[in-house]
Design an enzyme around this catalytic site. Sequence first.
Site, PDB file in Angstrom:
ATOM      1  N   ARG A 267     -16.569  -4.379   8.389  1.00 23.83           N
ATOM      2  CA  ARG A 267     -17.641  -3.498   8.842  1.00 23.83           C
ATOM      3  C   ARG A 267     -17.064  -2.379   9.707  1.00 23.83           C
ATOM      4  O   ARG A 267     -16.224  -2.622  10.562  1.00 23.83           O
ATOM      5  CB  ARG A 267     -18.670  -4.304   9.652  1.00 23.83           C
ATOM      6  CG  ARG A 267     -19.267  -5.403   8.789  1.00 23.83           C
ATOM      7  CD  ARG A 267     -20.423  -6.112   9.439  1.00 23.83           C
ATOM      8  NE  ARG A 267     -20.909  -7.156   8.533  1.00 23.83           N
ATOM      9  CZ  ARG A 267     -21.866  -8.021   8.823  1.00 23.83           C
ATOM     10  NH1 ARG A 267     -22.460  -7.964  10.013  1.00 23.83           N
ATOM     11  NH2 ARG A 267     -22.245  -8.930   7.944  1.00 23.83           N
ATOM     12  N   ARG A 282     -16.927  -8.589  18.021  1.00 22.24           N
ATOM     13  CA  ARG A 282     -17.290  -7.511  17.095  1.00 22.24           C
ATOM     14  C   ARG A 282     -16.030  -6.846  16.539  1.00 22.24           C
ATOM     15  O   ARG A 282     -15.525  -5.886  17.094  1.00 22.24           O
ATOM     16  CB  ARG A 282     -18.172  -6.488  17.823  1.00 22.24           C
ATOM     17  CG  ARG A 282     -18.853  -5.471  16.899  1.00 22.24           C
ATOM     18  CD  ARG A 282     -19.837  -4.596  17.672  1.00 22.24           C
ATOM     19  NE  ARG A 282     -20.894  -5.390  18.274  1.00 22.24           N
ATOM     20  CZ  ARG A 282     -21.973  -5.824  17.618  1.00 22.24           C
ATOM     21  NH1 ARG A 282     -22.131  -5.530  16.352  1.00 22.24           N
ATOM     22  NH2 ARG A 282     -22.882  -6.541  18.238  1.00 22.24           N
ATOM     23  N   GLU A 354     -25.551 -14.264  18.849  1.00 24.31           N
ATOM     24  CA  GLU A 354     -25.786 -14.470  17.424  1.00 24.31           C
ATOM     25  C   GLU A 354     -24.543 -14.999  16.707  1.00 24.31           C
ATOM     26  O   GLU A 354     -23.448 -14.468  16.858  1.00 24.31           O
ATOM     27  CB  GLU A 354     -26.198 -13.138  16.780  1.00 24.31           C
ATOM     28  CG  GLU A 354     -26.372 -13.257  15.277  1.00 24.31           C
ATOM     29  CD  GLU A 354     -26.634 -11.904  14.604  1.00 24.31           C
ATOM     30  OE1 GLU A 354     -26.973 -10.949  15.330  1.00 24.31           O
ATOM     31  OE2 GLU A 354     -26.484 -11.827  13.374  1.00 24.31           O
ATOM     32  N   SER A 357     -27.382 -15.419  10.758  1.00 29.83           N
ATOM     33  CA  SER A 357     -28.619 -14.709  10.496  1.00 29.83           C
ATOM     34  C   SER A 357     -29.067 -15.113   9.099  1.00 29.83           C
ATOM     35  O   SER A 357     -28.322 -14.953   8.142  1.00 29.83           O
ATOM     36  CB  SER A 357     -28.357 -13.202  10.564  1.00 29.83           C
ATOM     37  OG  SER A 357     -29.564 -12.487  10.554  1.00 29.83           O
ATOM     38  N   ARG A 396     -16.864 -15.986  15.310  1.00 35.57           N
ATOM     39  CA  ARG A 396     -17.702 -16.291  16.469  1.00 35.57           C
ATOM     40  C   ARG A 396     -17.776 -17.793  16.724  1.00 35.57           C
ATOM     41  O   ARG A 396     -17.934 -18.228  17.867  1.00 35.57           O
ATOM     42  CB  ARG A 396     -19.100 -15.700  16.277  1.00 35.57           C
ATOM     43  CG  ARG A 396     -19.080 -14.170  16.368  1.00 35.57           C
ATOM     44  CD  ARG A 396     -20.455 -13.553  16.407  1.00 35.57           C
ATOM     45  NE  ARG A 396     -20.346 -12.092  16.498  1.00 35.57           N
ATOM     46  CZ  ARG A 396     -21.389 -11.266  16.554  1.00 35.57           C
ATOM     47  NH1 ARG A 396     -22.623 -11.755  16.531  1.00 35.57           N
ATOM     48  NH2 ARG A 396     -21.214  -9.969  16.640  1.00 35.57           N
TER      49      ARG A 396
END
Length: 432
Positions: A267, A282, A354, A357, A396
């Site tokens: 990303r 991130r 998070e 999802s 994560r």
Amino acid sequence: MLDPKYLRSDIEDTAARLKRRGFNLDVDAFKQMEETRKSLQVRTQELQNERNVRSKSIGKAKAAGEDIQPLLAEVEQLKNELHSAEEALSILLKDIAAFCQGIPNLPDTSVPEGKDENDNLEVSRWGEPRQFDFDVKDHVDISQGLNNGLDFESGVKLSGSRFVVMRGQIARLNRAIAQFMLDVHTQENGYQEMYVPYLVNEASLFGTGQLPKFGEDLFHTKPATEEGQGLSLIPTAEVPLTNLARDEILDEATLPVKMTAYTPCFRSEAGSYGRDTRGLIRNHQFDKVELVQLVKPDASFDALEALTGHAEMILQRLELPYRKVLLCTGDMGFGACKTYDLEVWLPAQDTYREISSCSNMLDFQARRMQARYRNKDTNKPELLHTLNGSGLAVGRTLVAILENYQQADGSVKVPEALLPYMGGLTELTPAG
RNA sequence: GGAGAGGUGGGUGAGUGGCUGAAACCAGUUCCCUGCUAAGGAACCAUACGCAUUACGCGUAUCGAGGGUUCGAAUCCCUCCCUCUCCGCCA
């Protein structure tokens, strides 16, 4: 993409429901385009019909050996008229398509209305955050004590910021986490393991909704010799997995299709400058075990609960405290109609972050990619419903384990569930 | 990378300018016959959009994608994508 029939017949209702998620549908623009389209389409079709009729008669006349010249002359003007009508129609159709493709999915009625993550609804909590009798370190500091197992400087040297090099025991742990997740999902939750391309084409990205609107979130590649954007690195395995159904008509008996894949995700993180710059939270590249389901329309909401449960199972087995959050309308992704986030407890941040999802996309993606199944009762092809969820984000999860399982001496206990995957290693030590 | 062949409906596969939205076969649906884990016969069987909506109704588009030629294209031309065969190269 929304159902164009519904959009046309219930534009006001659509607009109202979209407004819940903060999207302003330009009803007037749409109505006007549609009106023009109708008249233009009728006119074009009339002209086409006339052309077809006349062409047929020319064919007959020719076969009968008659003189065709007068007929050809008559048709001359028709040709030009038809040409311009067709062109105008095709431009308008493209505009309408672009308009429709830019509309997000309708939020389900069970989704709370809200602007951002502050309006999300906590559904449940699992596990008790551990009480530490020493100062907790974050995963970056912990890794430095473990033979520099997370080497961000090397990541920068090789690639730039938001990249990492893992080494030794931490690299091993990262692999163990992924193996463990895959095993649970394939052996216990009924998913088929898949290996998929990490580079995908434009059609695939359109199918799942990354394009045309969110191209700046992706890394695009381009062979040195070619023009254009070429292939793009997947931002999630959702893209290749879901697109397996693109342009397919599945046998109803094969449903539900449940697939899982362990892949890296890429990303660009455009627009997130300064956010989560420290550590693994991130990165431009991270690993994820993805869950995707293709189901019959009446089964998708149950499937969402089940799929979310499958992701939760991983956190429970790892004994990581988490909470389950129902995203509000404003925080949901473009194609989702209902999304649960799972947030894992990170002691160093003293908060839940998070880690998964899980979304029901209804037929939103299926319509874009014409992913269908043949309904046994009607014998007609109908759009599938697609769902996806992280089960879980590996990076994560690594962060969560390092932070939740840290010990006073700087070492990190290996979670019980991962022991079979660690080759006898029971804790990560400064030896690394 | 070089040389060739090809991409047609759920599947196999005909079709080289008009009567082909598309033969035939298979699969599927319904019906008939048959009294039996068989066989035979008939009909139906793509998708999208529009018009109309008491209709088994009418029209348009779609034969890999996009352009072009033509009164008319699945059929001719161009570009692109993909598949296959042979050669070369390569993990």
